[in-house]
Write an enzyme that holds these catalytic residues in place. Structure first.
Site, PDB file in Angstrom:
ATOM      1  N   TYR A   1       0.817  -1.219   0.000  1.00 40.19           N
ATOM      2  CA  TYR A   1       0.000   0.000   0.000  1.00 40.19           C
ATOM      3  C   TYR A   1       0.853   1.274   0.000  1.00 40.19           C
ATOM      4  O   TYR A   1       0.435   2.298   0.536  1.00 40.19           O
ATOM      5  CB  TYR A   1      -0.935   0.034   1.229  1.00 40.19           C
ATOM      6  CG  TYR A   1      -1.708  -1.247   1.460  1.00 40.19           C
ATOM      7  CD1 TYR A   1      -2.570  -1.755   0.494  1.00 40.19           C
ATOM      8  CD2 TYR A   1      -1.567  -1.959   2.652  1.00 40.19           C
ATOM      9  CE1 TYR A   1      -3.275  -2.931   0.706  1.00 40.19           C
ATOM     10  CE2 TYR A   1      -2.270  -3.142   2.872  1.00 40.19           C
ATOM     11  CZ  TYR A   1      -3.120  -3.609   1.890  1.00 40.19           C
ATOM     12  OH  TYR A   1      -3.814  -4.768   2.113  1.00 40.19           O
TER      13      TYR A   1
ATOM     14  N   TYR B   1     -14.424  -5.113   3.593  1.00 41.01           N
ATOM     15  CA  TYR B   1     -13.063  -5.513   3.230  1.00 41.01           C
ATOM     16  C   TYR B   1     -12.901  -6.978   3.609  1.00 41.01           C
ATOM     17  O   TYR B   1     -13.073  -7.342   4.775  1.00 41.01           O
ATOM     18  CB  TYR B   1     -11.993  -4.672   3.945  1.00 41.01           C
ATOM     19  CG  TYR B   1     -10.600  -5.182   3.621  1.00 41.01           C
ATOM     20  CD1 TYR B   1      -9.968  -4.838   2.431  1.00 41.01           C
ATOM     21  CD2 TYR B   1      -9.954  -6.078   4.472  1.00 41.01           C
ATOM     22  CE1 TYR B   1      -8.727  -5.350   2.099  1.00 41.01           C
ATOM     23  CE2 TYR B   1      -8.712  -6.601   4.149  1.00 41.01           C
ATOM     24  CZ  TYR B   1      -8.105  -6.232   2.956  1.00 41.01           C
ATOM     25  OH  TYR B   1      -6.880  -6.754   2.628  1.00 41.01           O
TER      26      TYR B   1
ATOM     27  N   ASP C   1     -17.103 -12.996   8.430  1.00 41.82           N
ATOM     28  CA  ASP C   1     -15.657 -12.791   8.336  1.00 41.82           C
ATOM     29  C   ASP C   1     -15.225 -12.154   9.661  1.00 41.82           C
ATOM     30  O   ASP C   1     -15.312 -10.939   9.837  1.00 41.82           O
ATOM     31  CB  ASP C   1     -15.350 -11.876   7.143  1.00 41.82           C
ATOM     32  CG  ASP C   1     -13.867 -11.538   7.034  1.00 41.82           C
ATOM     33  OD1 ASP C   1     -13.104 -11.892   7.953  1.00 41.82           O
ATOM     34  OD2 ASP C   1     -13.480 -10.920   6.023  1.00 41.82           O
TER      35      ASP C   1
ATOM     36  N   LYS D   1      -5.865 -13.269  11.781  1.00 43.64           N
ATOM     37  CA  LYS D   1      -5.265 -12.225  12.611  1.00 43.64           C
ATOM     38  C   LYS D   1      -4.981 -12.663  14.056  1.00 43.64           C
ATOM     39  O   LYS D   1      -3.937 -13.225  14.333  1.00 43.64           O
ATOM     40  CB  LYS D   1      -6.106 -10.955  12.545  1.00 43.64           C
ATOM     41  CG  LYS D   1      -6.068 -10.312  11.148  1.00 43.64           C
ATOM     42  CD  LYS D   1      -6.400  -8.835  11.155  1.00 43.64           C
ATOM     43  CE  LYS D   1      -6.019  -8.156   9.860  1.00 43.64           C
ATOM     44  NZ  LYS D   1      -7.066  -8.116   8.841  1.00 43.64           N
TER      45      LYS D   1
HETATM   46  C1  LIG Z   1      -7.153  -8.485   7.349  1.00 41.68           C
HETATM   47  C2  LIG Z   1      -8.477  -8.976   6.910  1.00 41.68           C
HETATM   48  C3  LIG Z   1      -8.595  -9.972   5.917  1.00 41.68           C
HETATM   49  C4  LIG Z   1      -7.404 -10.496   5.157  1.00 41.68           C
HETATM   50  O1  LIG Z   1      -6.519 -11.197   5.954  1.00 41.68           O
HETATM   51  P1  LIG Z   1      -5.017 -11.441   5.438  1.00 41.68           P
HETATM   52  O2  LIG Z   1      -4.423 -12.321   6.481  1.00 41.68           O
HETATM   53  O3  LIG Z   1      -4.369 -10.095   5.374  1.00 41.68           O
HETATM   54  O4  LIG Z   1      -5.105 -12.086   4.106  1.00 41.68           O
HETATM   55  C5  LIG Z   1      -9.863 -10.443   5.617  1.00 41.68           C
HETATM   56  N1  LIG Z   1     -10.938  -9.973   6.248  1.00 41.68           N
HETATM   57  C6  LIG Z   1     -10.874  -9.022   7.195  1.00 41.68           C
HETATM   58  C7  LIG Z   1     -12.116  -8.575   7.885  1.00 41.68           C
HETATM   59  C8  LIG Z   1      -9.639  -8.483   7.552  1.00 41.68           C
HETATM   60  O5  LIG Z   1      -9.571  -7.524   8.477  1.00 41.68           O
END
Ligand SMILES: *Cc1c(COP(=O)(O)O)cnc(C)c1O
Length: 426
Positions: A9, A137, A240, A269
């Site tokens: 980025y 996202y 997600d 994460k």
């Molecule tokens: C960071 C994130 C992703 C992507 O995860 P990566 O490990 O960076 O591929 C997907 N969904 C959400 C909500 C995120 O915050």
């Protein structure tokens, strides 16, 4: 020579030289200059225990001594099996099956493939598009880019390359909104489902907190309403929880605020406490059982090389144990109190002409400004005061590590406030 490392980025012409991190301890990392910076972002929200947590480091060391890696194709091992059981235990009731992968984006790709194949196996092959939300996202891979906000998101350049999905408006009613106040958002969701349900396989959402799309918050009523709509239109509900999982919204999972079980849930994460890249896509019996059958098409054709990596699974197990034994939910509540008091309830901050909104949920706080230009220079300002902030777009936020003391958190909120209110203050 400048480094061959290509940063994410980053605009190559204008990027500042990246500070070099040489170590870290608790909520701080240290630079080769000797500076110690309090990390207000916990490294893209994943280092929930902070840096160099002795238990997590030891878990990796011990596992490295036993087994660093082996494929999950046709084989298994104790860390993967134990972690899968633990994830089934802590996630909403009914999510009984765990598919591992190596990052949040891939975890979401797995969720989408699972949803499409699920409908295919049930004789509804037309249900192969996703319904997703504006301001969403879900990751940076191609499949994920296609379900991110197509306008304000950062992938509009790739529009012609991506498959087409359906979008509903981002929810507008906030976390504390009543059922009635959420109705308009749910009506908007229903309108898209009524028009297109025959080709929609799953509704994807970041429950309660649309994170990278601008820290937009919504109510548990929205999640319950979405659950009902999905059942009505035979659409799978995918949460997600890559960003919201593991305490960020104040409960273990955002789904827990609403007592909703999604059909599929994605974690990453905080899963490993940020110590190694890994992800898990969980599914209910209903989804899983559709894959039990005799045709070759019943096999789920996905298998990242590093899925179920023993080091990652072992550190994830330790992360979860620390989370529970050290009462992280209690800590998060304390952090939440500080964020409300220092940011959300600060009348001068709210009234500042540059500030559009101040929102707090769990261990997350954001100051949204009207114009991104109002945040130019804030990262340097913070660094001079010993704090690492990394705003994006119109959002100056903190998602601190849960080990951050209230004293340190007040340091973060002070820096965030003083950028607006009294720039000469320490
Ligand atoms: C960071 C994130 C992703 C992507 O995860 P990566 O490990 O960076 O591929 C997907 N969904 C959400 C909500 C995120 O915050």
């Amino acid at each position: 020579m400048t480094s061959p490392v290509w940063h994410p980025y980053a605009h190559l012409k204008t990027q500042a030289p990246a500070p070099k991190v040489v170590g870290g301890d608790g909520p701080r990392f240290t630079l080769d200059t000797g500076e110690s910076l309090l990390d207000a972002t916990c490294s893209w929200w994943c280092m929930i225990h902070g840096y160099r947590h002795p238990r997590l480091v030891r878990a990796i060391q011990q596992q490295a001594d036993e087994l660093c890696h082996v494929m999950l194709g046709g084989l298994t091992h104790a860390p993967a099996d134990r972690l899968a059981r633990e994830l089934v235990r802590v996630t909403p009731a009914g999510l009984n099956h765990v598919f591992f992968s190596d990052s949040g984006s891939v975890g979401m790709e797995v969720a989408m493939k699972m949803a499409v194949q699920y409908h295919h196996l049930r004789g509804k092959p037309a249900k192969r598009r996703m319904l997703t939300l504006m301001k969403a996202y879900h990751g940076d891979t191609a499949g994920c880019m296609a379900v991110c906000d197509p306008e304000e998101g950062m992938h509009s350049l790739f529009a012609g390359f991506l498959p087409q999905h359906h979008f509903a408006p981002a929810p507008t009613a906030g976390f504390e909104a009543s059922r009635e106040e959420v109705q308009a958002d749910l009506d908007a969701l229903r309108a898209v489902l009524e028009a297109h349900h025959e080709e929609i396989g799953a509704l994807l959402m970041e429950p309660l907190l649309q994170a990278a799309g601008g820290l937009n918050m919504t109510s548990p009523h929205y999640l319950r309403g979405a659950r009902e709509l999905c059942d009505e239109f035979d659409v799978l509900l995918v949460f997600d929880e890559v960003a919201t999982g593991f305490g960020r919204t104040g409960r273990m999972f955002a789904a827990d605020h609403a007592d909703v079980t999604p059909d599929i849930m994605v974690l990453s994460k905080g899963l490993t406490g940020g110590y190694l890249g890994h992800a898990a896509t969980l599914a209910t019996d209903r989804v899983h059982s559709a894959f039990i059958g005799d045709s070759p098409e019943h096999a789920f054709m996905h298998g990242p090389t590093f899925m179920g990596n023993p080091l990652a699974c072992r550190v994830a197990l330790e992360s979860l144990a620390v989370f529970e034994e050290d009462d992280y939910l209690g800590r998060i509540q304390t952090l939440n109190g500080v964020l409300r008091e220092e940011l959300r309830d600060d009348a001068a901050l709210r009234a500042h002409p540059a500030v559009a909104d101040v929102r707090v949920l769990g261990a997350t706080a954001v100051i949204e400004v009207h114009d991104a230009a109002a945040l130019a220079g804030v990262a340097d300002f913070a660094r001079e005061r010993g704090v690492w902030l990394r705003p994006f777009g119109r959002w100056l936020y903190t998602m601190p590590a849960y080990v951050t003391s209230t004293h340190d958190l007040r340091r973060i909120t002070e820096v965030m406030k003083h950028w607006f209110i009294d720039r000469r203050a320490p």
